[in-house]
Design an enzyme around this catalytic site. Structure first.
Site, PDB file in Angstrom:
ATOM      1  N   GLN B  31      74.620  36.384  32.023  1.00 22.14           N
ATOM      2  CA  GLN B  31      75.020  37.669  32.584  1.00 22.14           C
ATOM      3  C   GLN B  31      76.354  38.138  32.018  1.00 22.14           C
ATOM      4  OE1 GLN B  31      74.930  36.531  36.764  1.00 22.14           O
ATOM      5  NE2 GLN B  31      75.996  34.632  36.275  1.00 22.14           N
ATOM      6  N   ASP B  86      82.508  31.403  42.268  1.00 23.73           N
ATOM      7  CA  ASP B  86      83.898  31.832  42.458  1.00 23.73           C
ATOM      8  C   ASP B  86      84.691  30.846  43.300  1.00 23.73           C
ATOM      9  OD1 ASP B  86      83.573  32.689  45.403  1.00 23.73           O
ATOM     10  OD2 ASP B  86      82.029  33.862  44.397  1.00 23.73           O
ATOM     11  N   ASP B 155      74.582  31.030  48.077  1.00 24.63           N
ATOM     12  CA  ASP B 155      75.600  32.057  47.838  1.00 24.63           C
ATOM     13  C   ASP B 155      75.244  32.691  46.500  1.00 24.63           C
ATOM     14  OD1 ASP B 155      77.883  33.527  47.457  1.00 24.63           O
ATOM     15  OD2 ASP B 155      79.258  31.819  47.460  1.00 24.63           O
ATOM     16  N   THR B 157      73.449  35.757  43.747  1.00 26.96           N
ATOM     17  CA  THR B 157      73.423  37.165  43.386  1.00 26.96           C
ATOM     18  C   THR B 157      72.137  37.788  43.945  1.00 26.96           C
ATOM     19  OG1 THR B 157      72.492  36.465  41.281  1.00 26.96           O
ATOM     20  CG2 THR B 157      74.852  36.859  41.324  1.00 26.96           C
ATOM     21  N   ASP B 158      71.803  38.952  43.455  1.00 33.32           N
ATOM     22  CA  ASP B 158      70.662  39.706  43.977  1.00 33.32           C
ATOM     23  C   ASP B 158      69.309  39.062  43.641  1.00 33.32           C
ATOM     24  OD1 ASP B 158      72.217  41.813  45.059  1.00 33.32           O
ATOM     25  OD2 ASP B 158      72.576  42.520  43.017  1.00 33.32           O
TER      26      ASP B 158
END
EC number: 2.5.1.16
Lengths: 282, 282
Positions: B31, B86, B155, B157-158
């Site tokens: 990404q 993160d 946790d 992403t889409d």
């Protein structure tokens, strides 16, 4: 050609909506009034360039500003609405057969005229025979009115411009005076996330506390308002909004899209940072 | 010159942030990874141009994804985090002394590397000796891992792009298998307001229900995510998140900015329209 409506949530944060068509634009003696049509939100209405409501999510604001106090005291019969020219608050109130009288005081007749014409989904109950419209400054109205009310809903704009007087000590004191001994005052309380109005809301909240023994704040998710996190103030002489008769409200059979008696209670459960910023107890 | 970051929440709705400076931009095998600095939100981090977190409000997401399950079962000792590169989820987990082991599986090593360097406020606990990092596809990891966990936090992403596999029946089935008999699975559940992901979340929610007897959804106000109204899925083999020992959690003395044991309960009280769209019981 593309037409976009852009609202500055802060000087460095913008929210933009692609507009199909502007349906109205005009300047009243008080403010700039605009109505647009959009793909995502349907029709939406702004005052001085700030979002007041969209067809898609106005139900959230109007259900939460009306059903929370009405479920708290189902015996409310006489209501005063300050502001609310779009009619959405009156629409939700009109669903209660027990309400006998609604006085609505909006300073700006143009708002009501434009909303009657272009936003029938909110304004369609303004002709309810129980409703009387006054085109006056709410601050002055509460100084002199001789009626008594069970509920006052302050459905105002921001704490500057035409709505400024509706966040003053004088206004809250007069509201207290014209409320019955079990009266409730609900007002829109801005968002807790961006700095701009937080100090003024904290001040306003302190002023309300001078007059009402029970003062709480509740929240709702309103995606088209800045931050999407919106607060309402709940001030009361007798009834605690956390102690409701959920069964009684549910027995009324009112269909709602956001409000229910669970979220009624959940809405008063605030994040720590909001409690700290407003210096709240609840 | 002005630099603005703009995210399309829908093709006709945009959210824009004025950028002081781009701190990183790079393409990993998975990404596009970018980090910016801004006046309103401090540093913020995007993947494929979509907001992952901002310095100003990441606490809301990370507190809500961690403390809700941890207050539900304070005896959690072994945790698997899928995604979360993160480090914010690990940071909140690391505050519990009772946790013995955290395995974190992120497909994208570049994310962790960039966050370690530029987002110390979330990544500063990735070196906790209880934490082991795996740079693998979470979907594959749960197929073969022989550990057992008390809690899995997705946790992600889409539900498209690199995160797509984390919304499949196969993934949920394997999560169920590697959870202990009182295990909990929490995942980010998108927003309920814009149409784009609603059908896929409804499907994902149905799939989770095939494996877990207790399935609920809870919400938080996250201003920098689309609509500001964010959902989390809570799936559990034994513990009901509505039945928590608030005193026990408060006795831990963890200072939080959003989470508290009242909002824990309030967060499960959902608006009618959300319940209808997800076809939920709670």
């Amino acid at each position: 050609m593309e037409l976009w409506y852009t609202e500055e949530h802060t000087p460095t944060v913008r929210f933009s909506i692609k507009v199909k068509k502007q349906l109205f634009g005009g300047k009243s003696p008080f403010q700039q009034v605009d109505v647009f049509d959009s793909e995502e939100f349907g029709r939406f209405f702004t005052l001085d360039g700030l979002m007041m409501l969209t067809e898609k999510d106005e139900f959230i604001y109007h259900e939460m500003i009306v059903h929370v106090p009405m479920a708290t005291n189902p015996d409310v019969r006489r209501v005063l609405v300050i502001g609310g020219g779009d009619g959405g608050t009156v629409r939700e109130l009109s669903r209660y057969k027990t309400i006998e009288k609604v006085d609505m005081v909006d300073i700006d007749e143009m708002v009501v005229k434009v909303c009657r014409e272009l936003l029938p989904f909110t304004s369609n109950k303004l002709d309810d025979p129980r409703v009387t419209l006054y085109f006056e400054d709410g601050l002055k109205f509460v100084r002199t009115v001789e009626e008594k009310y069970d509920l006052i809903i302050v459905d105002s704009t921001d704490p500057f411009g035409p709505g400024e007087g509706l966040f003053t000590k004088e206004f809250y004191g007069n509201c207290c005076k014209i409320l019955n001994d079990d009266g409730i005052l609900v007002n829109q309380h801005e968002n807790p996330y961006y700095d701009s109005y937080r100090a003024s809301m904290r001040r306003a909240h302190r002023r309300i506390e001078d007059f009402f023994p029970i003062c709480r704040v509740y929240q709702a998710h309103i995606p088209t308002y800045p931050s999407g996190h919106w607060l309402f103030g709940f001030a009361s002489k007798k009834f605690d909004p956390l102690e409701i008769d959920a069964e009684a409200w549910n027995a009324l059979g009112l269909e709602t899209n956001y409000y229910n008696t669970d979220i009624h209670r959940g809405a008063f459960m605030l994040p720590n940072y909001v409690k700290r910023e407003l210096e709240l107890e609840n």
